[in-house]
Design an enzyme around this catalytic site. Structure first.
Site, PDB file in Angstrom:
ATOM      1  N   ASP A  55       0.828  -1.208   0.000  1.00 10.79           N
ATOM      2  CA  ASP A  55       0.000   0.000   0.000  1.00 10.79           C
ATOM      3  C   ASP A  55       0.857   1.249   0.000  1.00 10.79           C
ATOM      4  O   ASP A  55       2.049   1.227   0.313  1.00 10.79           O
ATOM      5  CB  ASP A  55      -0.944   0.009   1.190  1.00 10.79           C
ATOM      6  CG  ASP A  55      -0.220  -0.002   2.529  1.00 10.79           C
ATOM      7  OD1 ASP A  55       0.732  -0.793   2.673  1.00 10.79           O
ATOM      8  OD2 ASP A  55      -0.607   0.754   3.440  1.00 10.79           O
ATOM      9  N   ASP A 105       7.446   4.659  -1.449  1.00 10.69           N
ATOM     10  CA  ASP A 105       7.185   4.117  -0.125  1.00 10.69           C
ATOM     11  C   ASP A 105       5.852   3.372  -0.187  1.00 10.69           C
ATOM     12  O   ASP A 105       4.809   3.980  -0.146  1.00 10.69           O
ATOM     13  CB  ASP A 105       7.129   5.249   0.898  1.00 10.69           C
ATOM     14  CG  ASP A 105       6.755   4.784   2.288  1.00 10.69           C
ATOM     15  OD1 ASP A 105       6.831   3.581   2.561  1.00 10.69           O
ATOM     16  OD2 ASP A 105       6.356   5.647   3.099  1.00 10.69           O
ATOM     17  N   GLU A 125      -0.013  -1.012   5.759  1.00 13.79           N
ATOM     18  CA  GLU A 125       1.085  -0.566   6.621  1.00 13.79           C
ATOM     19  C   GLU A 125       0.975   0.912   6.928  1.00 13.79           C
ATOM     20  O   GLU A 125       1.291   1.360   8.040  1.00 13.79           O
ATOM     21  CB  GLU A 125       2.422  -0.857   5.926  1.00 13.79           C
ATOM     22  CG  GLU A 125       3.654  -0.619   6.809  1.00 13.79           C
ATOM     23  CD  GLU A 125       4.186   0.807   6.793  1.00 13.79           C
ATOM     24  OE1 GLU A 125       5.057   1.134   7.626  1.00 13.79           O
ATOM     25  OE2 GLU A 125       3.725   1.622   5.945  1.00 13.79           O
TER      26      GLU A 125
END
Length: 487
Positions: A79, A116, A146
């Site tokens: 994610d 990220d 996350e």
């Protein structure tokens, strides 16, 4: 240097990063990317598990000569934080990320890039797809949510793993080896709204804060950047001491773990006060530009007429409580580490404020590398909420990752870096939340490290990743796997 995306995506890592950038993967919207990972494994006849939380575990046998080496767990999350500026037309539920190259950096176009932690997914896919990279048996786990709750990692069944060496690929600084991180918890103070009717002789105006840099609430919290919602609270409180306005709505920020860049409130005021309030707002802009000249020189405070579709406004009591919460909810660094110079130990981020039909939610991301300090900050949040009649909701409580002085994995990565580059790698700890702590609690004896390339301005539309660093870090990663051969 790669001159265009076509050249860049000839590299296996950027090929897969471009592929997953076509797939929506905001936190809580991971079905499509999870299914993609499953298909990827199935097409290569690799054993794959997709659990109820949409985590994906893919296994690959050791290459020739590495059969006796212990299995390695490789981990990242699928994610991403979906951030954009208010005037950017992009639907994160369906639109692909628009990649672009500027010099030796890869950017998105007016949105977060998703490096990220899309770069971890790209590394994993490139490794799983390769036929010419020697390695021990691999147990690759890509988790969900996350960036919001860590519920993916928390839901992983540890019985699927045999490995005791854990390589997390969610670090954001090349040439540095991450060996410890903070724990965190999501705390929401919920204030019920008592509604009143706006006076018929008032007009609606919107006050807005914009132009802040924001950033990751762990990594960037020590940069003392402005928090749009806290700044808006100061403006609203200041005005309340001079003008009899009614507050109708307040909203700020998009993600609890991102320092909010924009916030706005709708107030109802007397027409005779418009010019005076305009002057006060201009004064606040001058104040904020002075205070934030080094961190957020672009801050703006706007005041403009708007159309209100409702005559409902907060009661004076609700308004008083809102302003009190905005003033007293802490934001920023709460304590610095006593053992690691320059490391934030504890912090809190007022990341999101949302007005609904019945309540106002104040969402905070609390972090600490000390369990008791984290608990103390939660206790203080509960005490403030109790004083003002708020409900408190606590979730996404994840553990810290303590430093392991006997880590063999750390020693291996240190030795490999020295061997490959002729110098020492920097050993670091971060104030961000890393899933290593969750897996260490699940798998006794797990030995973890985290690496990654240089990624800048994560959780903001200016997020970008260094192309040379990504390639360098990839080569360091696979070189270390090659070194794990047991004779």
């Amino acid at each position: 240097m790669y001159r265009n995306l076509e050249e860049l995506t000839s590299h296996p890592v950027f090929h897969y990063f471009a592929e997953i950038s076509k797939i929506p993967r905001g936190s809580g919207n991971e079905q499509a990317i999870s299914d993609y990972l499953v298909r990827f494994a199935q097409e290569r006849n690799l054993p794959v598990i997709q659990d109820a939380a949409l985590n994906v575990i893919v296994k690959k046998a050791a290459t020739s000569g590495y059969e006796n080496a212990p299995a390695i767990i490789i981990q990242g999350h699928m994610d991403m934080v979906c951030e954009k500026n208010q005037d950017t037309l992009h639907d994160f539920n369906k639109d692909p990320i628009q990649l672009r190259i500027i010099e030796d950096m890869l950017y998105a176009t007016d949105t977060t890039l998703g490096a990220d932690n899309g770069i971890a997914v790209a590394y994993a896919l490139a490794l799983l797809d390769a036929t010419d990279i020697p390695h021990p048996a691999l147990e690759v786990v890509i988790t969900t949510e996350e960036e919001t709750t860590m519920n993916g990692a928390l839901a992983v069944d540890a019985s699927h793993f045999t490995g005791k060496i854990f390589i997390n690929l969610d670090s954001e600084e090349d040439g540095k080896l991450l060996v410890s991180s903070a724990g965190g918890v999501h705390v929401t103070q919920v204030l019920p709204i008592t509604w009143a009717n706006a006076s018929s002789d008032t007009v609606a105006y919107r006050i807005g804060i914009k132009g802040l840099k924001g950033g990751h609430s762990g990594i960037s919290i020590d940069k003392e950047r402005g928090n749009s919602t806290k700044l808006l609270g100061r403006v609203l409180h200041g005005l309340s001491t001079e003008f009899p306005y009614a507050l109708q709505q307040i909203d700020g920020g998009l993600k609890p773990n991102a320092i909010p860049r924009e916030a706005q409130a709708i107030i109802h005021i007397q027409p005779s006060d418009i010019n005076s309030i305009q002057e006060k707002v201009e004064q606040w802009q001058h104040i904020f530009k002075e205070e934030l000249q080094s961190s957020d020189a672009g801050v703006t405070v706007s005041f403009e007429a708007c159309t209100s579709t409702s005559t409902n406004v907060f009661s004076e009591e609700t308004k008083r409580k809102v302003l009190t919460l905005l003033l007293l909810i802490p934001h920023g660094v709460q304590a610095m580490s006593k053992g690691v110079e320059g490391l934030v130990e504890s912090s809190t981020n007022l990341g999101v404020v949302t007005t609904t039909e019945t309540e106002i939610q104040f969402e905070n991301e609390i972090r600490s590398s000390v369990k008791s300090a984290k608990a103390y900050m939660v206790t203080k949040a509960e005490a403030l909420a109790n004083l003002l009649g708020c409900e408190v909701r606590i979730d996404s409580d994840y553990p810290e990752w303590p430093y392991n002085p006997q880590s063999k994995a750390r020693q291996l990565f240190e030795d490999t870096y020295r061997e490959k580059y002729g110098k020492e790698i920097d050993i670091i700890a971060v104030h961000a939340g890393i899933e290593c702590g969750v897996f260490i609690e699940k798998i006794p004896g797990l030995d973890a490290v985290s690496i990654g390339p240089d990624i800048f301005h994560v959780h903001t539309p200016d997020e970008h990743i260094s192309i040379p660093s990504t390639i360098n870090n990839w080569e360091y990663f696979i070189y270390t796997l090659k070194r794990m051969k047991v004779d």
